[in-house]
Scaffold this motif. Structure first.
Motif, short mmCIF file in Angstrom:
data_model
loop_
_atom_site.label_atom_id
_atom_site.label_comp_id
_atom_site.label_asym_id
_atom_site.label_seq_id
_atom_site.Cartn_x
_atom_site.Cartn_y
_atom_site.Cartn_z
N PHE A 91 -2.84 -19.45 -54.59
CA PHE A 91 -3.23 -18.04 -54.49
C PHE A 91 -2.02 -17.17 -54.12
CE2 PHE A 91 -5.05 -14.59 -51.85
CZ PHE A 91 -5.75 -13.94 -52.84
N LEU A 92 -1.33 -17.54 -53.02
CA LEU A 92 -0.22 -16.72 -52.56
C LEU A 92 0.96 -16.77 -53.53
CD1 LEU A 92 -0.27 -17.30 -48.72
CD2 LEU A 92 -0.96 -15.29 -49.99
N GLY A 93 1.18 -17.96 -54.12
CA GLY A 93 2.27 -18.07 -55.08
C GLY A 93 2.05 -17.14 -56.27
N MET A 94 0.80 -17.09 -56.75
CA MET A 94 0.49 -16.22 -57.89
C MET A 94 0.63 -14.76 -57.51
SD MET A 94 -2.74 -17.97 -59.72
CE MET A 94 -2.80 -19.73 -59.88
N ILE A 95 0.13 -14.41 -56.32
CA ILE A 95 0.24 -13.01 -55.88
C ILE A 95 1.70 -12.60 -55.79
CG2 ILE A 95 0.01 -11.56 -53.84
CD1 ILE A 95 -2.70 -12.54 -53.43
N ALA A 96 2.52 -13.47 -55.20
CA ALA A 96 3.93 -13.15 -55.03
C ALA A 96 4.61 -12.93 -56.37
CB ALA A 96 4.63 -14.25 -54.26
N ALA A 97 4.19 -13.71 -57.37
CA ALA A 97 4.89 -13.65 -58.65
C ALA A 97 4.41 -12.50 -59.52
CB ALA A 97 4.71 -14.97 -59.39
N THR A 98 3.14 -12.07 -59.33
CA THR A 98 2.59 -11.12 -60.30
C THR A 98 2.32 -9.73 -59.76
OG1 THR A 98 0.42 -12.00 -59.79
CG2 THR A 98 1.51 -12.88 -61.74
N MET A 99 2.19 -9.57 -58.46
CA MET A 99 1.72 -8.29 -57.95
C MET A 99 2.82 -7.34 -57.53
SD MET A 99 -1.72 -8.65 -57.91
CE MET A 99 -2.76 -8.27 -56.54
N ILE A 111 5.31 -16.61 -45.26
CA ILE A 111 5.89 -17.95 -45.26
C ILE A 111 6.78 -18.13 -44.03
CG2 ILE A 111 7.57 -19.43 -46.44
CD1 ILE A 111 6.45 -18.45 -49.08
N ASP A 112 7.61 -17.12 -43.77
CA ASP A 112 8.47 -17.19 -42.58
C ASP A 112 7.63 -17.31 -41.32
OD1 ASP A 112 10.69 -17.10 -44.01
OD2 ASP A 112 11.42 -15.15 -43.32
N LEU A 113 6.52 -16.58 -41.31
CA LEU A 113 5.66 -16.60 -40.13
C LEU A 113 5.16 -18.01 -39.85
CD1 LEU A 113 4.16 -14.81 -38.04
CD2 LEU A 113 2.26 -14.77 -39.62
N TRP A 146 1.06 -25.04 -46.68
CA TRP A 146 1.20 -24.40 -48.00
C TRP A 146 2.57 -23.80 -48.31
CZ3 TRP A 146 2.41 -19.33 -47.49
CH2 TRP A 146 2.09 -18.72 -46.26
N PRO A 147 3.41 -23.42 -47.32
CA PRO A 147 4.59 -22.61 -47.68
C PRO A 147 5.48 -23.19 -48.78
CG PRO A 147 4.29 -22.52 -45.33
CD PRO A 147 3.30 -23.52 -45.84
N SER A 148 5.87 -24.47 -48.69
CA SER A 148 6.84 -24.95 -49.68
C SER A 148 6.22 -24.98 -51.08
CB SER A 148 7.35 -26.33 -49.28
OG SER A 148 6.29 -27.21 -49.09
N LEU A 149 4.94 -25.39 -51.16
CA LEU A 149 4.30 -25.43 -52.48
C LEU A 149 4.16 -24.02 -53.07
CD1 LEU A 149 3.00 -27.04 -54.72
CD2 LEU A 149 0.83 -26.88 -53.52
N SER A 150 3.85 -23.05 -52.21
CA SER A 150 3.68 -21.69 -52.76
C SER A 150 5.00 -21.15 -53.29
CB SER A 150 3.07 -20.76 -51.72
OG SER A 150 4.04 -20.27 -50.85
N ARG A 151 6.12 -21.59 -52.67
CA ARG A 151 7.42 -21.20 -53.21
C ARG A 151 7.64 -21.79 -54.59
NH1 ARG A 151 11.15 -22.00 -47.99
NH2 ARG A 151 10.87 -19.94 -47.08
N LEU A 193 -0.96 -30.20 -58.92
CA LEU A 193 -1.47 -31.56 -58.70
C LEU A 193 -0.45 -32.40 -57.93
CD1 LEU A 193 -4.14 -32.73 -59.64
CD2 LEU A 193 -2.89 -33.94 -61.43
N VAL A 194 0.81 -32.33 -58.39
CA VAL A 194 1.85 -33.08 -57.71
C VAL A 194 2.04 -32.57 -56.29
CG1 VAL A 194 4.32 -33.57 -57.69
CG2 VAL A 194 3.07 -33.69 -59.83
N GLY A 195 2.05 -31.25 -56.14
CA GLY A 195 2.20 -30.67 -54.82
C GLY A 195 1.08 -31.10 -53.89
N PHE A 196 -0.12 -31.14 -54.44
CA PHE A 196 -1.29 -31.57 -53.66
C PHE A 196 -1.12 -33.00 -53.19
CE2 PHE A 196 -5.37 -33.87 -54.14
CZ PHE A 196 -6.00 -33.38 -53.01
N LEU A 197 -0.71 -33.87 -54.12
CA LEU A 197 -0.58 -35.28 -53.76
C LEU A 197 0.55 -35.51 -52.75
CD1 LEU A 197 -1.36 -37.17 -57.01
CD2 LEU A 197 -2.25 -37.68 -54.76
N LEU A 198 1.62 -34.74 -52.90
CA LEU A 198 2.73 -34.94 -51.96
C LEU A 198 2.43 -34.30 -50.60
CD1 LEU A 198 5.86 -34.49 -54.24
CD2 LEU A 198 4.90 -36.57 -53.28
#
Lengths: 276, 330
Positions: A91-99, A111-113, A146-151, A193-198
């Motif tokens: 969710f946050l990754g998409m928002i950051a990229a598109t909004m 993320i910093d927080l 979530w931070p690293s995956l959202s990046r 999927l990979v992010g989830f598994l890792l």
């Protein structure tokens, strides 16, 4: 192994084995009956044997059964936490990229927080806030991992948005949701999927750690963290198997998830298909 | 002149960002703590709760301002915090700031020892693995690092405790401060003795990240053209590493170590719990379990400042050491 020269074939074999092993643990956690972890005062503190693979504890409970139940419980908690965290990341990754830039700045501040307080301290705080228990841990894990995956998701989205076929599709008048569903989503699905598994291994380790500290699952549940924190009282009397085997099993389970995740990343990368 | 001005602006921006983050952390953690179902009055009084009537209970709640709206409570707390008063711990009945400063002195010794040990060992392992890429040594080091990444820190602590304290009997079991001895009376050597096992545990678990990054970095460096040229001139082995590898991989490793303060703190929490080491981590766990709200809030803030300090020192060092970074953008 002569037929398995290709790296990908070897990876498939290892992944299947790892999945089967983990599935076996979950199955065992369900099959093994409660009777085995009932109190048997006539068989207390016995070291590992064929009958009790991991020995028994000071109440005569079979440690192998407790460990397997604990592992499947940990996996359940880890699954819920990692799922929640993956959704937040997507969710946050998409928002950051598109909004737009403002949204991007806000997400990067968020993320910093979440990176500015050590994970374990955040987990203790959240678990305290929710009064402990499985709920506290699941929410805590979902909120911290979530931070690293959202990046990663953000970077992927940025890249795919400027790709030519997406640009062309837009010029041809496709609506935004269509592009999102048909072009962008299939592209980031493997990453998710990979992010989830890792994320899984971290989630399980954190669950065990918080439970070990006494802030997680209740002492009545057969969690690995509980088993290990109880075993501390008996270490000085030489009951080493109380801590050794449950911890080793946890290590194996976590490592297997790591292997599956790593191999899955290999499979989603077409350029590595024929690597020797 | 230009350089120092740039550095000043850079630092100012960093500190400003940190200020917004700290303010948010204060607010969010305050809300979280207030949301807790653990009753602060009950947590304060503990086992004597049976002797306290409902009227007294209300009086205590009123005295603490627990009946006020939550925003008002927050503004009281934040105001006190800004004037340097972090409140009084409910469990220890001492100012939170005092507890943190005492505990921090214990913890910093442990964390510093673990940090230096894991940094040096990890760096050495990574360098060896990269120089011997593809050999058995490389494989063993990689396997070791990946396995450690999956190892629960507290379990490693239990293993270390079992081997060195129970079997070999080299170290006492637990208790950084032995029972019946005042904190001030502990000798330096006793303190060191209690420090070794937790520090060893944290170092064993902590080397993986540095080692794997250093390995990858050095492999990249070894694949570069100037190394190819050096090899063509006949350099090899340690001389090659000393002249061309070392300086290139030291900065990233150092940066990584400074960025790992967060994991270091988390690891210290677990190690301190296993070895009953009286540091910040143990205080955090105690505050969480016993519902000591002021102490918990203070520790959350302190850990955030600690992590921030690590990142800031890393950034400044990076800019001082690496000339490329000074030339480029702000």
């Amino acid at each position: 192994m002569s037929s398995l020269k290709n790296k990908r074939q070897r990876a498939i074999l290892i992944t299947v084995l790892a999945v089967v092993l983990l599935a076996g643990v979950v199955l065992l956690g369900f099959i093994l009956d409660e009777e085995k972890i009932a109190t048997h005062l006539d068989n207390r503190n016995s070291p590992p044997s064929l009958e009790h693979l991991f020995g028994t504890d000071w109440l005569g409970r079979d440690m192998f059964t407790r460990t397997m139940m604990g592992l499947s419980l940990s996996m359940g908690v880890g699954l819920a936490g990692a799922l929640g965290s993956t959704m937040i990341a997507a969710f946050l990754g998409m928002i950051a990229a598109t909004m737009g830039r403002a949204a991007d700045a806000i997400v990067s501040w968020l993320i910093d927080l979440f990176l500015s307080v050590p994970h374990l301290v955040t987990l203790i705080l959240i678990s305290f806030s929710l009064g402990g228990g499985a709920k506290g841990i699941i929410v805590g894990i979902a909120l911290t991992h979530w931070p690293s995956l959202s990046r990663v998701i953000r970077a992927e989205m940025m890249q795919i948005r400027s790709a030519e076929y997406v640009q062309v599709s837009r010029r041809m008048g496709r609506p935004g949701w269509w592009i999102a569903a048909k072009h962008i989503f299939p592209h980031i699905l493997p990453q998710l999927l990979v992010g989830f598994l890792l994320m899984f291994p971290h989630a399980i380790l954190h669950e065990a750690a918080v439970t070990f500290l006494g802030m997680g699952l209740s002492p009545h549940q057969p969690a690995i963290g509980i088993i290990l924190s109880e075993s501390m009282k008996y270490l000085s009397s030489g009951l080493w198997w109380l801590a050794f085997f449950p911890g080793l099993s946890l290590l194996f389970a976590v490592r297997l998830f790591d292997v599956i995740g790593g191999n899955l990343r290999l499979f989603t990368d077409p350029s590595k298909t024929h690597e020797e | 002149m230009e350089k120092s001005r740039k550095l000043a602006i850079f630092l100012l921006l960093k500190v400003l960002r940190m200020a917004t983050l700290l303010a948010a952390i204060c607010f969010i953690s305050f809300l979280l703590v207030k949301n807790s179902p653990i009753d602060p009055v009950q947590a304060y009084i503990g086992a004597d709760m049976v002797n306290v009537g409902p009227e007294q209970r209300e009086q205590i709640a009123e005295y603490w301002g627990l009946d006020e709206p939550i925003m008002l409570q927050f503004s009281h707390w934040a105001g006190a915090l800004l004037s340097g008063d972090m409140g009084t711990s409910m469990v220890y009945r001492e100012p939170v700031a005092d507890i943190i400063s005492v505990r921090f002195r214990h913890s910093i010794a442990l964390m510093l020892a673990a940090w230096i040990l894991s940094g040096i060992i990890g760096f050495a392992l990574g360098a060896v693995a990269a120089m011997k890429k593809g050999t058995l040594a490389d494989r063993i080091i990689q396997w070791y690092c990946y396995t450690l990444a999956s190892t629960p820190t507290f379990w490693m602590g239990l293993l270390v405790l079992m081997v060195f304290s129970v079997w070999l009997g080299w170290f006492p079991i637990g208790l950084g401060v032995p029972a019946g001895v005042l904190t001030e009376d502990i000798t330096f050597s006793e303190r060191i003795q209690h420090l070794i096992l937790p520090a060893v545990t944290l170092s064993i678990v902590g080397v993986g990240n540095v080692a794997l990054h250093t390995r990858q970095k050095l492999i990249d460096v070894l694949g570069s053209e100037y190394v190819l040229f050096a090899r063509a001139r006949g350099e090899q082995g340690f001389v090659l590493f000393w002249r061309h590898g070392l300086r290139n991989i030291m900065v990233p490793a150092l940066m990584l170590q400074f960025a790992s303060f967060s994991e270091l703190f988390g690891g210290a929490v677990l190690a301190e719990q296993v070895f009953s080491y009286p540091g910040l981590g143990q205080a955090t766990v105690e505050a969480g379990i016993k519902g000591d709200v002021p102490l918990l809030l203070g520790l959350v803030l302190f850990s955030a400042v600690f992590v921030f300090a690590g990142n800031l020192i890393g950034d400044i060092l990076h800019r001082l050491i690496d000339p490329r970074l000074r030339e480029e953008r702000l």
